[in-house]
Write a protein that holds these residues in place. Structure first.
Motif, PDB file in Angstrom:
ATOM      1  N   MET A  68       0.809  -1.198   0.000  1.00 48.50           N
ATOM      2  CA  MET A  68       0.000   0.000   0.000  1.00 48.50           C
ATOM      3  C   MET A  68       0.851   1.260   0.000  1.00 48.50           C
ATOM      4  O   MET A  68       0.476   2.237  -0.590  1.00 48.50           O
ATOM      5  N   LEU A  69       1.965   1.246   0.657  1.00 46.72           N
ATOM      6  CA  LEU A  69       2.778   2.447   0.728  1.00 46.72           C
ATOM      7  C   LEU A  69       3.293   2.867  -0.634  1.00 46.72           C
ATOM      8  O   LEU A  69       3.447   4.052  -0.889  1.00 46.72           O
ATOM      9  N   LYS A  70       3.531   1.910  -1.549  1.00 47.65           N
ATOM     10  CA  LYS A  70       3.951   2.263  -2.897  1.00 47.65           C
ATOM     11  C   LYS A  70       2.879   3.104  -3.574  1.00 47.65           C
ATOM     12  O   LYS A  70       3.181   4.080  -4.229  1.00 47.65           O
ATOM     13  N   ILE A  71       1.624   2.718  -3.435  1.00 48.59           N
ATOM     14  CA  ILE A  71       0.528   3.480  -4.022  1.00 48.59           C
ATOM     15  C   ILE A  71       0.484   4.870  -3.404  1.00 48.59           C
ATOM     16  O   ILE A  71       0.376   5.869  -4.096  1.00 48.59           O
ATOM     17  N   GLU A  72       0.600   4.933  -2.094  1.00 45.97           N
ATOM     18  CA  GLU A  72       0.554   6.221  -1.405  1.00 45.97           C
ATOM     19  C   GLU A  72       1.688   7.128  -1.869  1.00 45.97           C
ATOM     20  O   GLU A  72       1.491   8.309  -2.101  1.00 45.97           O
ATOM     21  N   ASN A  73       2.895   6.571  -2.005  1.00 48.13           N
ATOM     22  CA  ASN A  73       4.039   7.375  -2.423  1.00 48.13           C
ATOM     23  C   ASN A  73       3.886   7.896  -3.838  1.00 48.13           C
ATOM     24  O   ASN A  73       4.494   8.888  -4.201  1.00 48.13           O
ATOM     25  N   ALA A  74       3.067   7.237  -4.664  1.00 45.89           N
ATOM     26  CA  ALA A  74       2.852   7.670  -6.033  1.00 45.89           C
ATOM     27  C   ALA A  74       1.824   8.796  -6.122  1.00 45.89           C
ATOM     28  O   ALA A  74       1.634   9.374  -7.166  1.00 45.89           O
ATOM     29  N   MET A  75       1.175   9.116  -5.028  1.00 45.49           N
ATOM     30  CA  MET A  75       0.151  10.152  -5.024  1.00 45.49           C
ATOM     31  C   MET A  75       0.777  11.533  -5.022  1.00 45.49           C
ATOM     32  O   MET A  75       1.886  11.735  -4.561  1.00 45.49           O
ATOM     33  N   GLY A  76       0.002  12.484  -5.521  1.00 45.64           N
ATOM     34  CA  GLY A  76       0.447  13.865  -5.550  1.00 45.64           C
ATOM     35  C   GLY A  76       0.152  14.574  -4.239  1.00 45.64           C
ATOM     36  O   GLY A  76      -0.415  13.996  -3.308  1.00 45.64           O
ATOM     37  N   PRO A  77       0.502  15.851  -4.170  1.00 45.04           N
ATOM     38  CA  PRO A  77       0.321  16.609  -2.926  1.00 45.04           C
ATOM     39  C   PRO A  77      -1.141  16.764  -2.506  1.00 45.04           C
ATOM     40  O   PRO A  77      -1.435  16.783  -1.313  1.00 45.04           O
ATOM     41  N   ASP A  78      -2.061  16.851  -3.457  1.00 40.61           N
ATOM     42  CA  ASP A  78      -3.474  16.977  -3.082  1.00 40.61           C
ATOM     43  C   ASP A  78      -3.975  15.706  -2.408  1.00 40.61           C
ATOM     44  O   ASP A  78      -4.678  15.764  -1.392  1.00 40.61           O
ATOM     45  N   GLU A  79      -3.613  14.564  -2.949  1.00 40.87           N
ATOM     46  CA  GLU A  79      -4.010  13.292  -2.346  1.00 40.87           C
ATOM     47  C   GLU A  79      -3.384  13.124  -0.965  1.00 40.87           C
ATOM     48  O   GLU A  79      -4.049  12.671  -0.034  1.00 40.87           O
ATOM     49  N   GLU A  80      -2.123  13.506  -0.852  1.00 42.33           N
ATOM     50  CA  GLU A  80      -1.444  13.433   0.449  1.00 42.33           C
ATOM     51  C   GLU A  80      -2.154  14.325   1.473  1.00 42.33           C
ATOM     52  O   GLU A  80      -2.297  13.955   2.634  1.00 42.33           O
ATOM     53  N   THR A  81      -2.613  15.489   1.043  1.00 41.06           N
ATOM     54  CA  THR A  81      -3.343  16.396   1.934  1.00 41.06           C
ATOM     55  C   THR A  81      -4.593  15.720   2.468  1.00 41.06           C
ATOM     56  O   THR A  81      -4.871  15.764   3.673  1.00 41.06           O
ATOM     57  N   ILE A  82      -5.345  15.082   1.578  1.00 42.62           N
ATOM     58  CA  ILE A  82      -6.571  14.398   1.994  1.00 42.62           C
ATOM     59  C   ILE A  82      -6.244  13.271   2.967  1.00 42.62           C
ATOM     60  O   ILE A  82      -6.883  13.145   4.020  1.00 42.62           O
ATOM     61  N   LEU A  83      -5.244  12.469   2.649  1.00 43.80           N
ATOM     62  CA  LEU A  83      -4.865  11.369   3.546  1.00 43.80           C
ATOM     63  C   LEU A  83      -4.443  11.889   4.911  1.00 43.80           C
ATOM     64  O   LEU A  83      -4.815  11.320   5.940  1.00 43.80           O
ATOM     65  N   ASN A  84      -3.683  12.956   4.939  1.00 40.82           N
ATOM     66  CA  ASN A  84      -3.255  13.534   6.218  1.00 40.82           C
ATOM     67  C   ASN A  84      -4.445  14.054   7.017  1.00 40.82           C
ATOM     68  O   ASN A  84      -4.458  13.953   8.249  1.00 40.82           O
ATOM     69  N   MET A  85      -5.449  14.589   6.329  1.00 41.92           N
ATOM     70  CA  MET A  85      -6.626  15.119   7.017  1.00 41.92           C
ATOM     71  C   MET A  85      -7.432  14.021   7.709  1.00 41.92           C
ATOM     72  O   MET A  85      -8.027  14.263   8.752  1.00 41.92           O
ATOM     73  N   VAL A  86      -7.459  12.813   7.133  1.00 45.59           N
ATOM     74  CA  VAL A  86      -8.301  11.745   7.689  1.00 45.59           C
ATOM     75  C   VAL A  86      -7.525  10.697   8.474  1.00 45.59           C
ATOM     76  O   VAL A  86      -8.135   9.812   9.084  1.00 45.59           O
ATOM     77  N   GLU A  87      -6.205  10.809   8.497  1.00 40.63           N
ATOM     78  CA  GLU A  87      -5.396   9.795   9.185  1.00 40.63           C
ATOM     79  C   GLU A  87      -5.776   9.655  10.656  1.00 40.63           C
ATOM     80  O   GLU A  87      -5.872   8.540  11.176  1.00 40.63           O
ATOM     81  N   GLU A  88      -6.020  10.753  11.339  1.00 41.58           N
ATOM     82  CA  GLU A  88      -6.386  10.677  12.761  1.00 41.58           C
ATOM     83  C   GLU A  88      -7.700   9.929  12.950  1.00 41.58           C
ATOM     84  O   GLU A  88      -7.835   9.109  13.855  1.00 41.58           O
ATOM     85  N   TRP A  89      -8.678  10.187  12.098  1.00 45.58           N
ATOM     86  CA  TRP A  89      -9.963   9.493  12.186  1.00 45.58           C
ATOM     87  C   TRP A  89      -9.786   8.001  11.955  1.00 45.58           C
ATOM     88  O   TRP A  89     -10.432   7.187  12.597  1.00 45.58           O
ATOM     89  N   CYS A  90      -8.929   7.688  10.976  1.00 41.65           N
ATOM     90  CA  CYS A  90      -8.773   6.298  10.538  1.00 41.65           C
ATOM     91  C   CYS A  90      -7.842   5.490  11.427  1.00 41.65           C
ATOM     92  O   CYS A  90      -7.928   4.271  11.451  1.00 41.65           O
ATOM     93  N   GLY A  91      -6.918   6.147  12.096  1.00 46.22           N
ATOM     94  CA  GLY A  91      -6.027   5.459  13.018  1.00 46.22           C
ATOM     95  C   GLY A  91      -4.656   5.117  12.475  1.00 46.22           C
ATOM     96  O   GLY A  91      -3.757   4.808  13.241  1.00 46.22           O
ATOM     97  N   SER A  92      -4.486   5.144  11.152  1.00 43.67           N
ATOM     98  CA  SER A  92      -3.180   4.864  10.555  1.00 43.67           C
ATOM     99  C   SER A  92      -3.180   5.337   9.106  1.00 43.67           C
ATOM    100  O   SER A  92      -4.242   5.569   8.520  1.00 43.67           O
ATOM    101  N   LYS A  93      -1.974   5.429   8.539  1.00 43.08           N
ATOM    102  CA  LYS A  93      -1.866   5.805   7.129  1.00 43.08           C
ATOM    103  C   LYS A  93      -2.501   4.739   6.241  1.00 43.08           C
ATOM    104  O   LYS A  93      -3.157   5.065   5.258  1.00 43.08           O
ATOM    105  N   GLU A  94      -2.306   3.484   6.594  1.00 32.38           N
ATOM    106  CA  GLU A  94      -2.871   2.397   5.805  1.00 32.38           C
ATOM    107  C   GLU A  94      -4.393   2.440   5.818  1.00 32.38           C
ATOM    108  O   GLU A  94      -5.043   2.251   4.795  1.00 32.38           O
ATOM    109  N   ALA A  95      -4.967   2.692   6.988  1.00 32.94           N
ATOM    110  CA  ALA A  95      -6.431   2.777   7.100  1.00 32.94           C
ATOM    111  C   ALA A  95      -6.960   4.005   6.365  1.00 32.94           C
ATOM    112  O   ALA A  95      -8.032   3.955   5.759  1.00 32.94           O
TER     113      ALA A  95
END
Length: 70
Positions: free
Chosen positions: A1-28
């Motif tokens: 999964m981290l390979k997919i995440e690393n291929a994302m652009g800054p907008d996608e990373e922003t969204i993931l960072n915004m929801v990481e706390e709710w989800c509990g982890s980067k993978e979630a």
């Protein structure tokens, strides 16, 4: 999964960072991004981003974070 995440652009990373706390982890957060339908958009966050709706998605996440309803 981290390979997919690393291929994302800054907008996608922003969204993931915004929801990481709710989800509990980067993978979630990535699983949520790719697989959970957002009722307001009737599609996943990933699909919403593909439609060019980054700002609408940010607004949605912020409103949920402030106690709004999905």
């Amino acid at each position: 999964m981290l390979k997919i995440e690393n291929a994302m652009g800054p907008d996608e990373e922003t969204i993931l960072n915004m929801v990481e706390e709710w989800c509990g982890s980067k993978e979630a957060a990535l699983d949520w991004y790719q697989n959970t339908e957002i009722p307001a958009f009737k599609m996943t966050a990933e699909q919403t981003m593909r439609m060019g709706e980054f700002l609408a998605l940010v607004h949605y996440i912020k409103s949920i974070d402030q106690g709004g309803f999905a």
